[in-house]
Design a protein around this motif. Structure first.
Motif, PDB file in Angstrom:
ATOM      1  N   ASP A  70     -41.086 -78.494  35.667  1.00 11.87           N
ATOM      2  CA  ASP A  70     -42.238 -79.153  35.054  1.00 11.87           C
ATOM      3  C   ASP A  70     -43.474 -78.437  35.593  1.00 11.87           C
ATOM      4  O   ASP A  70     -43.827 -78.590  36.760  1.00 11.87           O
ATOM      5  CB  ASP A  70     -42.255 -80.641  35.421  1.00 11.87           C
ATOM      6  CG  ASP A  70     -43.433 -81.393  34.817  1.00 11.87           C
ATOM      7  OD1 ASP A  70     -44.306 -80.744  34.199  1.00 11.87           O
ATOM      8  OD2 ASP A  70     -43.501 -82.625  34.977  1.00 11.87           O
ATOM      9  N   CYS A  71     -44.131 -77.674  34.745  1.00 15.54           N
ATOM     10  CA  CYS A  71     -45.219 -76.803  35.211  1.00 15.54           C
ATOM     11  C   CYS A  71     -46.526 -77.537  35.476  1.00 15.54           C
ATOM     12  O   CYS A  71     -47.424 -76.972  36.101  1.00 15.54           O
ATOM     13  CB  CYS A  71     -45.464 -75.696  34.195  1.00 15.54           C
ATOM     14  SG  CYS A  71     -44.089 -74.553  34.033  1.00 15.54           S
ATOM     15  N   PHE A  84     -47.275 -81.247  36.738  1.00 15.15           N
ATOM     16  CA  PHE A  84     -46.778 -82.556  37.146  1.00 15.15           C
ATOM     17  C   PHE A  84     -47.753 -83.673  36.777  1.00 15.15           C
ATOM     18  O   PHE A  84     -47.345 -84.695  36.218  1.00 15.15           O
ATOM     19  CB  PHE A  84     -46.520 -82.569  38.651  1.00 15.15           C
ATOM     20  CG  PHE A  84     -46.001 -83.876  39.166  1.00 15.15           C
ATOM     21  CD1 PHE A  84     -44.675 -84.232  38.984  1.00 15.15           C
ATOM     22  CD2 PHE A  84     -46.847 -84.762  39.835  1.00 15.15           C
ATOM     23  CE1 PHE A  84     -44.190 -85.455  39.457  1.00 15.15           C
ATOM     24  CE2 PHE A  84     -46.376 -85.973  40.313  1.00 15.15           C
ATOM     25  CZ  PHE A  84     -45.047 -86.322  40.127  1.00 15.15           C
ATOM     26  N   GLY A 108     -46.862 -87.375  36.622  1.00 18.29           N
ATOM     27  CA  GLY A 108     -45.427 -87.469  36.868  1.00 18.29           C
ATOM     28  C   GLY A 108     -44.607 -88.043  35.728  1.00 18.29           C
ATOM     29  O   GLY A 108     -43.393 -88.227  35.864  1.00 18.29           O
ATOM     30  N   SER A 161     -41.803 -85.572  34.482  1.00 20.85           N
ATOM     31  CA  SER A 161     -40.789 -85.389  35.524  1.00 20.85           C
ATOM     32  C   SER A 161     -39.915 -86.623  35.672  1.00 20.85           C
ATOM     33  O   SER A 161     -38.682 -86.530  35.756  1.00 20.85           O
ATOM     34  CB  SER A 161     -41.454 -85.054  36.868  1.00 20.85           C
ATOM     35  OG  SER A 161     -41.953 -83.734  36.895  1.00 20.85           O
ATOM     36  N   VAL A 202     -35.448 -81.537  39.258  1.00 20.89           N
ATOM     37  CA  VAL A 202     -36.737 -81.117  38.707  1.00 20.89           C
ATOM     38  C   VAL A 202     -37.596 -80.505  39.796  1.00 20.89           C
ATOM     39  O   VAL A 202     -37.771 -81.100  40.869  1.00 20.89           O
ATOM     40  CB  VAL A 202     -37.487 -82.307  38.071  1.00 20.89           C
ATOM     41  CG1 VAL A 202     -38.912 -81.898  37.681  1.00 20.89           C
ATOM     42  CG2 VAL A 202     -36.733 -82.831  36.854  1.00 20.89           C
ATOM     43  N   ALA A 221     -41.458 -79.390  40.281  1.00 23.43           N
ATOM     44  CA  ALA A 221     -42.714 -79.719  39.606  1.00 23.43           C
ATOM     45  C   ALA A 221     -43.882 -79.010  40.285  1.00 23.43           C
ATOM     46  O   ALA A 221     -44.030 -79.072  41.509  1.00 23.43           O
ATOM     47  CB  ALA A 221     -42.946 -81.228  39.601  1.00 23.43           C
ATOM     48  N   ASP A 272     -48.095 -78.294  40.541  1.00 25.31           N
ATOM     49  CA  ASP A 272     -49.450 -78.732  40.232  1.00 25.31           C
ATOM     50  C   ASP A 272     -50.399 -78.123  41.246  1.00 25.31           C
ATOM     51  O   ASP A 272     -50.067 -78.019  42.426  1.00 25.31           O
ATOM     52  CB  ASP A 272     -49.591 -80.253  40.241  1.00 25.31           C
ATOM     53  CG  ASP A 272     -50.665 -80.715  39.261  1.00 25.31           C
ATOM     54  OD1 ASP A 272     -51.864 -80.410  39.508  1.00 25.31           O
ATOM     55  OD2 ASP A 272     -50.334 -81.361  38.250  1.00 25.31           O
ATOM     56  N   GLY A 326     -46.623 -86.894  43.788  1.00 22.81           N
ATOM     57  CA  GLY A 326     -45.241 -86.446  43.691  1.00 22.81           C
ATOM     58  C   GLY A 326     -44.461 -86.656  44.977  1.00 22.81           C
ATOM     59  O   GLY A 326     -43.274 -87.007  44.953  1.00 22.81           O
ATOM     60  N   LEU A 358     -36.342 -84.455  42.941  1.00 29.74           N
ATOM     61  CA  LEU A 358     -37.673 -83.961  42.592  1.00 29.74           C
ATOM     62  C   LEU A 358     -38.178 -83.097  43.738  1.00 29.74           C
ATOM     63  O   LEU A 358     -38.137 -83.501  44.905  1.00 29.74           O
ATOM     64  CB  LEU A 358     -38.631 -85.138  42.358  1.00 29.74           C
ATOM     65  CG  LEU A 358     -40.100 -84.787  42.113  1.00 29.74           C
ATOM     66  CD1 LEU A 358     -40.261 -83.978  40.829  1.00 29.74           C
ATOM     67  CD2 LEU A 358     -40.959 -86.057  42.068  1.00 29.74           C
ATOM     68  N   MET A 360     -41.528 -80.763  44.844  1.00 30.22           N
ATOM     69  CA  MET A 360     -42.913 -80.465  44.515  1.00 30.22           C
ATOM     70  C   MET A 360     -43.305 -79.060  44.977  1.00 30.22           C
ATOM     71  O   MET A 360     -42.965 -78.637  46.084  1.00 30.22           O
ATOM     72  CB  MET A 360     -43.847 -81.492  45.156  1.00 30.22           C
ATOM     73  CG  MET A 360     -43.610 -82.923  44.701  1.00 30.22           C
ATOM     74  SD  MET A 360     -43.759 -83.162  42.895  1.00 30.22           S
ATOM     75  CE  MET A 360     -45.447 -82.622  42.617  1.00 30.22           C
TER      76      MET A 360
END
Length: 339
Positions: A39-40, A42, A45, A48, A59, A61, A63, A72, A88, A90
């Motif tokens: 996920d380019c 975030f 959220g 995601s 995922v 992510a 940001d 996140g 997830l 980050m």
């Protein structure tokens, strides 16, 4: 495609944030168990979380906004409590450097990449970030909270540079008039707030018949310049193509013509549609080239439904385009191609 409630379902940090074209994103991304998704952007959220709740996948992510990274990290901690690990991960930085960020995090190649372009609604709704003239706030607009601010540009850039920003990035027809007014106003007193700048713009730009505020286009252009948004998109799209596994999907949601134009051109090149010859050109009779490395999932930009636009006015300008890296001969081409 609706998100399936997994036992460890996580929720975005704010129920007030409404993701744009979420069902369509999930449909074309088509996440499945064990896949790696990037996920380019975030932001809040929402994408995601929906991906994680749709399939037992992982995922990563990205940001560049420290506030988004902090949100996140809270979700990561919540997932660890429920599952004993977080699916997830980050990545702090801009998606224009996604290849470097993924390598530093030892992330695998991805089965899906989603890019939600433009400014986050969290940023727009926070007066202190200075993205919107709906509130009086500092003229900032920096997504990463560092570097040259909007106030720096407005108060120091030459008139010609300001006119180019308003014209090319904001698509403002009265760009020169706006730039001239800004330079005259700052000579009297520096412009440091969003409402100061908005009033200067409104004083020289007539009200649009569509009802759009006279300052909207110039603010858009300034925000794009502050964050080098178009450069980020170009770099991000180029890198995304190299990070996908065979059969991997790229889904991009854009919000204005400048963004969508870059996405369309990048996808046309990847699909082998960027070069064509007249039937009278000798090159047209040459043996056909090898199949392109990518397959289109959308023949044209997909628009949000009327119902979504009524429920979420911010979706009205959204466009979605998607494509897939050509699967290996043993893989199925059908995933993501169904209507």
């Amino acid at each position: 495609m609706n998100a399936l409630p997994l036992p460890s379902a996580i929720k975005p940090p704010s129920s007030g944030h409404v993701p744009v074209m979420l069902d369509e994103v999930l449909h074309y991304l088509a996440p499945t168990r064990g896949e790696a998704i990037l996920d380019c952007t975030f932001g809040g959220g929402s994408y995601s979380c929906a991906i994680l709740n749709t399939a037992e996948c992982n995922v990563w992510a990205i940001d560049r906004d420290p506030d988004a990274i902090a949100r996140g990290q809270v979700l990561c901690a919540e997932m660890e409590k429920v599952e004993g690990r977080s699916r997830l991960h980050m990545l702090a930085g801009s998606f224009g450097h996604m290849a470097e960020l993924a390598e530093q995090a030892h992330a695998p190649r991805f089965d899906g990449i989603v890019m939600d372009l433009g400014v986050s609604s969290f940023q727009i709704d926070e007066a202190e970030r200075g993205f919107s003239f709906r509130f009086d706030g500092p003229l900032d607009m920096r997504m990463a909270k560092q570097g040259r601010s909007a106030a720096d540009i407005i108060n120091t850039a030459p008139e010609a540079e300001l006119a180019d920003i308003f014209h090319f990035y904001g698509e403002e027809r009265h760009a020169r008039r706006v730039a001239r007014a800004v330079v005259a106003a700052r000579a009297e007193t520096p412009l440091h707030t969003t409402l100061q700048l908005a009033e200067v713009i409104r004083s020289v730009v007539p009200q649009d018949r569509s009802g759009i505020d006279s300052a909207t286009r110039s603010f858009q252009g300034l925000r794009i310049a502050v964050n080098d948004e178009l450069g980020e998109i170009e770099r991000g799209l180029e890198q995304a193509l190299t990070l996908l596994n065979d059969g991997g999907r790229l889904v991009v949601v854009s919000f204005h013509s400048l963004e969508d134009r870059l996405v369309k051109r990048a996808m046309q090149r990847a699909l082998g549609k960027d070069v064509s010859f007249s039937r009278h050109d000798p090159r047209a009779s040459l043996a056909p080239a090898a199949p392109a490395a990518f397959v289109g999932l959308t023949s044209k930009a997909i628009r949000p439904s009327d119902a979504e636009c009524r429920a979420n006015p911010r979706a009205r300008s959204a466009r979605l385009r998607a494509m897939m890296k050509r699967p290996s001969p043993s893989a199925s081409l059908t995933k993501g191609l169904s209507a």
